[in-house]
Design a protein around this motif. Structure first.
Motif, short mmCIF file in Angstrom:
data_model
loop_
_atom_site.label_atom_id
_atom_site.label_comp_id
_atom_site.label_asym_id
_atom_site.label_seq_id
_atom_site.Cartn_x
_atom_site.Cartn_y
_atom_site.Cartn_z
N THR A 276 -5.30 -5.48 -10.91
CA THR A 276 -6.50 -5.81 -10.15
C THR A 276 -6.57 -4.93 -8.90
O THR A 276 -5.54 -4.72 -8.26
N PRO A 277 -7.74 -4.38 -8.55
CA PRO A 277 -7.84 -3.61 -7.31
C PRO A 277 -7.29 -4.41 -6.14
O PRO A 277 -7.70 -5.55 -5.89
N LEU A 278 -6.35 -3.79 -5.43
CA LEU A 278 -5.60 -4.51 -4.41
C LEU A 278 -5.42 -3.65 -3.16
O LEU A 278 -5.08 -2.47 -3.25
N LEU A 279 -5.64 -4.26 -2.00
CA LEU A 279 -5.37 -3.63 -0.72
C LEU A 279 -4.14 -4.29 -0.11
O LEU A 279 -4.10 -5.50 0.07
N VAL A 280 -3.12 -3.49 0.19
CA VAL A 280 -1.91 -3.98 0.85
C VAL A 280 -1.95 -3.55 2.32
O VAL A 280 -2.09 -2.37 2.62
N ILE A 281 -1.85 -4.52 3.23
CA ILE A 281 -1.83 -4.25 4.66
C ILE A 281 -0.49 -4.75 5.21
O ILE A 281 -0.12 -5.91 5.00
N HIS A 282 0.23 -3.86 5.89
CA HIS A 282 1.55 -4.23 6.39
C HIS A 282 1.85 -3.42 7.65
O HIS A 282 1.58 -2.22 7.70
N SER A 283 2.41 -4.09 8.65
CA SER A 283 2.80 -3.41 9.87
C SER A 283 4.22 -2.87 9.76
O SER A 283 5.11 -3.53 9.22
N LYS A 284 4.42 -1.68 10.32
CA LYS A 284 5.77 -1.11 10.36
C LYS A 284 6.67 -1.85 11.35
O LYS A 284 7.88 -1.64 11.36
N GLU A 285 6.07 -2.73 12.18
CA GLU A 285 6.85 -3.52 13.13
C GLU A 285 6.89 -5.00 12.75
O GLU A 285 7.27 -5.84 13.57
#
Length: 337
Positions: A276-285
């Motif tokens: 499924t089209p997916l956006l992953v958002i994650h902070s390096k901190e």
């Protein structure tokens, strides 16, 4: 806002973003994330957003739906007449549908003409559920029940999902389990605990123990409340989230122990299979789910997955200037579908 860009699989800008946004055969880029200067590290973003950001006062309707096992789920519906899209929102561990990151995203979606519905996991909506089970990072049955209800109620509208932390893990387990046999057009996973055991053990270190105490306080309260009805439920005599998952979460939900639960439900091991089209958002901190455990190779080789990694930001909390960057990015992504 999204803007079209010539084909380029990876873009790095002054804030050290990483983008790979291929939406409907177009390459797109996000607006920059400009961190509030007083958020000195990931803990500041995580804690200050939680303490200072208030839920939106946007109106919603509380709905209870029945589950196949004679329990119930509590949903908060933010409906926009004439909307052609609806987004299902999933909260994190011991969160609920009125947490700031859920309610504020729902309100922003409404302002952009999109309906939203926030699901409370069992025991999280202010009312204890009827049955023995609670919820966990790999829970898919209740999500499936909710999506079937949404599909029947909002016939003809495209359905999207946004999951935060544990909610992101649950969502990814669902997408992996059902492949393409589900009604979801696109999804966004924010601050995902990709490797559950590592994330759980990480909560035993340094300042993270503060988060652990907060989680355990309500988890233990709920367990004791439920033991009044089901006295044979497991006892808890530990001091960490790993102990709780080993002694309580795992046996209640059919796992052998915490390691079996973590190994079965960690999304790091199946990201390459998401269809499924997916956006992953994650902070390096991110202090709770460190960036080094994000499955970069699996994400990179899956053409369905787009990645947005920020140099600054916390766990779920992203205090930007101007405020609202996270809500804008998620909404823009769904509008592209």
């Amino acid at each position: 806002m999204f803007t079209e860009k010539s084909a380029l699989p990876v873009v790095r800008n002054r804030n050290d973003f990483i983008y790979r946004l291929s939406v409907k055969d177009k390459d797109l880029i996000f607006e920059n994330f400009d961190s509030a200067p007083w958020c000195l590290n990931g803990h500041f973003h995580t804690v200050l957003c939680s303490l200072l950001f208030q839920p939106s006062e946007a109106g919603y309707e509380r709905i209870e739906i029945e589950t196949p096992d004679s329990d119930f789920l509590q949903l908060d519906l933010y409906e926009i007449p004439g909307s052609t899209k609806i987004v299902l929102l999933l909260h994190g561990l011991e969160g609920h549908s009125r947490r700031y990151y859920i309610a504020r995203l729902a309100a922003y979606l409404n302002r952009r003409g999109i309906s939203a519905i926030a699901m409370n996991y069992r025991s999280c909506g202010g009312k204890m559920n009827r049955n023995r089970k609670f919820y966990h990072s790999g829970e898919t049955d209740d999500l499936h029940t909710t999506l079937k209800w949404v599909q029947n109620r909002f016939t003809g509208q495209s359905i999207h999902m946004a999951g935060f932390s544990l909610g992101a893990s649950s969502m990814l387990n669902y997408l992996n389990k059902y492949g393409t046999r589900h009604p979801v057009n696109s999804a966004a996973a924010i601050s995902t605990p990709f490797e559950l055991k590592k994330g759980s053990l990480n909560l035993e270190k340094g300042f993270n123990r503060v988060y652990t105490r907060q989680f355990l306080t309500t988890l233990i309260q709920k367990l004791n409340q439920k033991k009044e009805r089901f006295p044979d439920l497991p006892d808890f005599n530990g001091s960490t989230l790993y102990n709780f998952d080993d002694q309580v979460t795992a046996p209640i939900h059919g796992f052998e122990d915490a390691d079996d639960y973590y190994g079965s439900c960690s999304s790091a091991f199946f990201m390459h299979r998401i269809q499924t089209p997916l956006l992953v958002i994650h902070s390096k901190e991110d202090p709770l789910c460190p960036f080094r455990w994000v499955p970069h190779k699996e994400i990179a080789r899956n053409s369905k997955v787009n990645a947005c990694f920020t140099k600054k930001g916390g766990h779920v909390g992203f205090w930007s200037l101007p405020p609202g960057w996270l809500n804008r990015v998620i909404t823009d992504y769904f509008l592209a579908y």
